[in-house]
Design a protein around this motif. Structure first.
Motif, PDB file in Angstrom:
ATOM      1  N   GLN A  44      31.247  25.408  44.403  1.00 25.56           N
ATOM      2  CA  GLN A  44      32.291  26.320  43.947  1.00 25.56           C
ATOM      3  C   GLN A  44      31.851  26.850  42.585  1.00 25.56           C
ATOM      4  O   GLN A  44      31.467  26.074  41.707  1.00 25.56           O
ATOM      5  CB  GLN A  44      33.631  25.616  43.831  1.00 25.56           C
ATOM      6  CG  GLN A  44      34.235  25.222  45.170  1.00 25.56           C
ATOM      7  CD  GLN A  44      35.627  24.641  45.006  1.00 25.56           C
ATOM      8  OE1 GLN A  44      35.793  23.623  44.342  1.00 25.56           O
ATOM      9  NE2 GLN A  44      36.616  25.275  45.596  1.00 25.56           N
ATOM     10  N   VAL A  45      31.903  28.168  42.412  1.00 23.05           N
ATOM     11  CA  VAL A  45      31.275  28.795  41.262  1.00 23.05           C
ATOM     12  C   VAL A  45      32.288  29.502  40.374  1.00 23.05           C
ATOM     13  O   VAL A  45      33.172  30.209  40.863  1.00 23.05           O
ATOM     14  CB  VAL A  45      30.204  29.814  41.715  1.00 23.05           C
ATOM     15  CG1 VAL A  45      29.524  30.449  40.515  1.00 23.05           C
ATOM     16  CG2 VAL A  45      29.170  29.145  42.614  1.00 23.05           C
ATOM     17  N   ALA A  54      33.897  43.127  36.858  1.00 22.12           N
ATOM     18  CA  ALA A  54      32.683  42.867  37.643  1.00 22.12           C
ATOM     19  C   ALA A  54      32.647  41.413  38.110  1.00 22.12           C
ATOM     20  O   ALA A  54      32.242  41.123  39.236  1.00 22.12           O
ATOM     21  CB  ALA A  54      31.450  43.182  36.801  1.00 22.12           C
ATOM     22  N   ALA A  55      33.089  40.511  37.241  1.00 23.08           N
ATOM     23  CA  ALA A  55      33.136  39.098  37.622  1.00 23.08           C
ATOM     24  C   ALA A  55      34.139  38.873  38.748  1.00 23.08           C
ATOM     25  O   ALA A  55      33.875  38.108  39.689  1.00 23.08           O
ATOM     26  CB  ALA A  55      33.495  38.243  36.410  1.00 23.08           C
ATOM     27  N   GLU A  56      35.287  39.544  38.671  1.00 23.89           N
ATOM     28  CA  GLU A  56      36.303  39.428  39.730  1.00 23.89           C
ATOM     29  C   GLU A  56      35.765  39.941  41.058  1.00 23.89           C
ATOM     30  O   GLU A  56      35.980  39.319  42.113  1.00 23.89           O
ATOM     31  CB  GLU A  56      37.555  40.219  39.336  1.00 23.89           C
ATOM     32  CG  GLU A  56      38.384  39.612  38.215  1.00 23.89           C
ATOM     33  CD  GLU A  56      39.287  38.483  38.715  1.00 23.89           C
ATOM     34  OE1 GLU A  56      39.227  38.145  39.921  1.00 23.89           O
ATOM     35  OE2 GLU A  56      40.035  37.937  37.882  1.00 23.89           O
ATOM     36  N   VAL A  67      35.682  31.654  41.188  1.00 25.81           N
ATOM     37  CA  VAL A  67      36.640  32.234  40.248  1.00 25.81           C
ATOM     38  C   VAL A  67      35.887  33.048  39.206  1.00 25.81           C
ATOM     39  O   VAL A  67      34.720  32.788  38.915  1.00 25.81           O
ATOM     40  CB  VAL A  67      37.491  31.156  39.545  1.00 25.81           C
ATOM     41  CG1 VAL A  67      38.346  30.398  40.546  1.00 25.81           C
ATOM     42  CG2 VAL A  67      36.622  30.205  38.741  1.00 25.81           C
ATOM     43  N   ALA A  68      36.568  34.030  38.657  1.00 25.90           N
ATOM     44  CA  ALA A  68      36.005  34.868  37.603  1.00 25.90           C
ATOM     45  C   ALA A  68      36.616  34.477  36.269  1.00 25.90           C
ATOM     46  O   ALA A  68      37.823  34.212  36.179  1.00 25.90           O
ATOM     47  CB  ALA A  68      36.276  36.338  37.886  1.00 25.90           C
ATOM     48  N   VAL A  86      37.994  27.050  32.876  1.00 19.52           N
ATOM     49  CA  VAL A  86      37.217  26.469  33.974  1.00 19.52           C
ATOM     50  C   VAL A  86      37.640  25.027  34.224  1.00 19.52           C
ATOM     51  O   VAL A  86      37.829  24.598  35.362  1.00 19.52           O
ATOM     52  CB  VAL A  86      35.712  26.543  33.666  1.00 19.52           C
ATOM     53  CG1 VAL A  86      34.905  25.720  34.675  1.00 19.52           C
ATOM     54  CG2 VAL A  86      35.232  27.982  33.673  1.00 19.52           C
ATOM     55  N   LEU A  87      37.783  24.250  33.134  1.00 17.34           N
ATOM     56  CA  LEU A  87      38.156  22.842  33.278  1.00 17.34           C
ATOM     57  C   LEU A  87      39.556  22.686  33.849  1.00 17.34           C
ATOM     58  O   LEU A  87      39.812  21.781  34.647  1.00 17.34           O
ATOM     59  CB  LEU A  87      38.040  22.133  31.930  1.00 17.34           C
ATOM     60  CG  LEU A  87      36.617  21.930  31.405  1.00 17.34           C
ATOM     61  CD1 LEU A  87      36.646  21.316  30.008  1.00 17.34           C
ATOM     62  CD2 LEU A  87      35.806  21.055  32.352  1.00 17.34           C
TER      63      LEU A  87
END
Length: 259
Positions: A44-45, A54-56, A67-68, A86-87
């Motif tokens: 999972q990234v 762009a990340a989305e 996830v972005a 992220v955490l």
């Protein structure tokens, strides 16, 4: 062991199922190839990038729980906030790929202190900070991978880039070695990749036709590196089968440099 069972075991040892990965600069040419390859291996990234749209888009294309996370790695508070996001989402991070970087082609005399600081903030300080934040979780699980994208510029004294960029990528190698030394007995590996002339906007947009032709003429294999080749190397270093490799710098330069 029968061949079919051996194939199943080999597949298991290459799988990243159940692992979480962070890729900085994840929406760029190299970063997106890395994110896609890690997801293909089962991870999972979290796609971290300065451009959240762009990340989305990439996270949506990847699926598989990707996830972005928008971030400005030149700003400490933004880097910390992105890591915390992220955490909160994943609980911990197993694989950190410090890929984000900004290029500077200015040599010593033409490098301003402002440019020097910004290049090093993004290319080195953010990588250090993210490793500092995510390593405790890796250590507690006794499994982790830190993979830093350095550059041939670090080994060539800036033959392919300017002073600030080359020094920052040399510092990435030092960071790689320091993490490897500190974590070798804790199930964590730390390695770097030093590519040269990857077919990305740094090559396709920031160099003119004459500059690209001159660079291509220097490469013994006769072509530029592809982002997917870097991604494949990242995936290998992230895999369980690479657990005996730490403190290594893998050159990807088409024969420009041997060591």
């Amino acid at each position: 062991m029968p061949p079919s069972d051996q194939a199943t075991e080999n597949s298991r040892l290459q799988s990243l199922e159940g692992k979480t990965a962070v890729v900085t600069g994840g929406a760029g040419a190299i970063g997106s190839a890395i994110a896609v390859e890690l997801a293909r291996a089962g991870a999972q990234v979290a796609v971290m990038d300065l451009l959240p749209e762009a990340a989305e888009a990439l996270a949506s294309r990847i699926g598989h729980g990707a996830v972005a996370v928008g971030v400005d790695l030149a700003v400490e508070s933004s880097t910390r906030a992105a890591a915390e996001k992220v955490l909160q989402h994943f609980g911990s991070v197993d694989i950190l790929v410090n890929n984000a970087g900004i290029l500077s082609n200015h040599k010593m005399a033409d490098t301003s202190i402002e440019e020097w600081r910004r290049v090093n903030l993004v290319n080195v300080e953010a990588a250090f900070l993210l490793a500092q934040i995510f390593l405790p979780g890796m250590r507690s699980k006794r499994w982790g991978r830190v993979i830093n994208i350095s550059s041939y510029a670090a080994k060539s004294g800036g033959l392919t880039a300017g002073t600030a960029y080359s020094v920052s990528k040399s510092a990435m190698i030092g960071l790689t070695f320091s993490i490897a030394r500190e974590t070798a007995g804790q199930g964590v590996t730390s390695n770097a990749i030093a590519p040269a002339y990857v077919m990305s906007p740094m090559v396709s947009e920031q160099l003119n036709d004459e500059q690209r032709a001159a660079q291509l003429a220097q490469i013994p294999v006769g072509r530029f590196c592809e982002p997917q080749e870097v991604a494949h190397t990242v995936s290998f270093l992230a895999s369980p089968l690479a657990g005996f490799i730490t403190g290594e710098v893998i050159d990807m330069n088409g024969g420009l440099h041997f060591d």
